[in-house]
Write a protein that holds these residues in place. Sequence first.
Motif, PDB file in Angstrom:
ATOM      1  N   ILE A 153      79.937 165.068   4.417  1.00 25.81           N
ATOM      2  CA  ILE A 153      80.470 166.281   5.035  1.00 25.81           C
ATOM      3  C   ILE A 153      79.304 167.111   5.555  1.00 25.81           C
ATOM      4  N   SER A 154      79.394 167.541   6.790  1.00 26.53           N
ATOM      5  CA  SER A 154      78.294 168.289   7.402  1.00 26.53           C
ATOM      6  C   SER A 154      78.135 169.653   6.747  1.00 26.53           C
ATOM      7  N   GLN A 155      76.910 170.204   6.860  1.00 26.78           N
ATOM      8  CA  GLN A 155      76.619 171.513   6.295  1.00 26.78           C
ATOM      9  C   GLN A 155      77.492 172.591   6.930  1.00 26.78           C
ATOM     10  N   SER A 156      77.678 172.518   8.257  1.00 33.42           N
ATOM     11  CA  SER A 156      78.487 173.530   8.952  1.00 33.42           C
ATOM     12  C   SER A 156      79.936 173.486   8.485  1.00 33.42           C
ATOM     13  N   ALA A 157      80.429 172.275   8.190  1.00 36.28           N
ATOM     14  CA  ALA A 157      81.806 172.138   7.712  1.00 36.28           C
ATOM     15  C   ALA A 157      81.947 172.774   6.331  1.00 36.28           C
ATOM     16  N   VAL A 158      80.954 172.602   5.473  1.00 32.22           N
ATOM     17  CA  VAL A 158      80.987 173.194   4.138  1.00 32.22           C
ATOM     18  C   VAL A 158      80.964 174.714   4.231  1.00 32.22           C
ATOM     19  N   ILE A 159      80.143 175.260   5.146  1.00 33.32           N
ATOM     20  CA  ILE A 159      80.071 176.717   5.331  1.00 33.32           C
ATOM     21  C   ILE A 159      81.424 177.263   5.755  1.00 33.32           C
ATOM     22  N   ARG A 160      82.047 176.618   6.746  1.00 32.86           N
ATOM     23  CA  ARG A 160      83.362 177.072   7.220  1.00 32.86           C
ATOM     24  C   ARG A 160      84.407 176.971   6.117  1.00 32.86           C
ATOM     25  N   LEU A 161      84.321 175.887   5.358  1.00 29.61           N
ATOM     26  CA  LEU A 161      85.263 175.668   4.260  1.00 29.61           C
ATOM     27  C   LEU A 161      85.120 176.755   3.203  1.00 29.61           C
ATOM     28  N   ASN A 162      83.892 177.104   2.889  1.00 31.38           N
ATOM     29  CA  ASN A 162      83.623 178.133   1.887  1.00 31.38           C
ATOM     30  C   ASN A 162      84.167 179.485   2.329  1.00 31.38           C
ATOM     31  N   ILE A 163      84.007 179.794   3.612  1.00 36.25           N
ATOM     32  CA  ILE A 163      84.540 181.054   4.156  1.00 36.25           C
ATOM     33  C   ILE A 163      86.060 181.079   4.026  1.00 36.25           C
ATOM     34  N   CYS A 164      86.706 179.962   4.355  1.00 37.61           N
ATOM     35  CA  CYS A 164      88.178 179.878   4.266  1.00 37.61           C
ATOM     36  C   CYS A 164      88.653 180.080   2.831  1.00 37.61           C
TER      37      CYS A 164
END
Length: 261
Positions: A55-66
């Motif tokens: 899983i890409s870093q940007s995807a993890v960041i977006r997921l964490n925000i959600c």
Amino acid sequence: MENLKDVLTDIFGKNGREILSGICSGKNVNQIIQNLSPNVRKKSAQIRELLDKEISQSAVIRLNICLKLIKDFDDSIEHLEKEIFNYAYGNHKQEMEILMSVPGIGELGAATLIAEIGNFKDFASGDKLASWLGLVPNVYQSADKYHNGRITKRGPKGARWILTQIAQAAARTRNSKLKEFFNRKKKSIGHAKAIIALARKIATIIWHLITNDEMYEDETGYVKGEGQRRKIVETEIFSVDERISIISEIFAIVEKKKPDI
């Protein structure tokens, strides 16, 4: 993560959020799986296959925000529910108890009905209440015959919606006259219309119970179990200075969001 919805009924439910938060916090697959419910752990092979993907870093960041947004919304809903039930039990305790004695009606349904309907004694009869709620059919004349059409849908949508949900629950309640009524109606007019007919019947029943200060009784032997009651906690009281501060912060946010001209 697009296939997670194929494994879980609700990816933002308890198990879904356990998986997503585990990914964000850097837990390994075994740690994530051991915290899931037994039914979901049966699908551990599928879950492991999904989590083994990079899983890409940007995807993890977006997921964490959600996930943080969902938690904020959940906390806000919990706070509002606390205030709603504090008010309902504090000002309408007897009505809450009467309503919750009826099959299909829980705390949320009772509080919603009280909020939407107000004083039940404002209505001359249960039929008048059902009519106000829009649960009675339109009647039209063709030649010398009168025909019943669809329900009028007058009155508050919220009360009509919650009564429909209550009717769905009551129709599944074992050993109750309401279920027997639903089953009889279902044979002649179908499931959907039978639910509306049951909702209308429940409206007339609750009017009678509240105006006569009676609990629901069912001669078929139905006994409603004791549901868990919410603990009434002291409402947070804001001082005048705190209220001014909150309003000032709102105005500051609005001003900051204004587009440049």
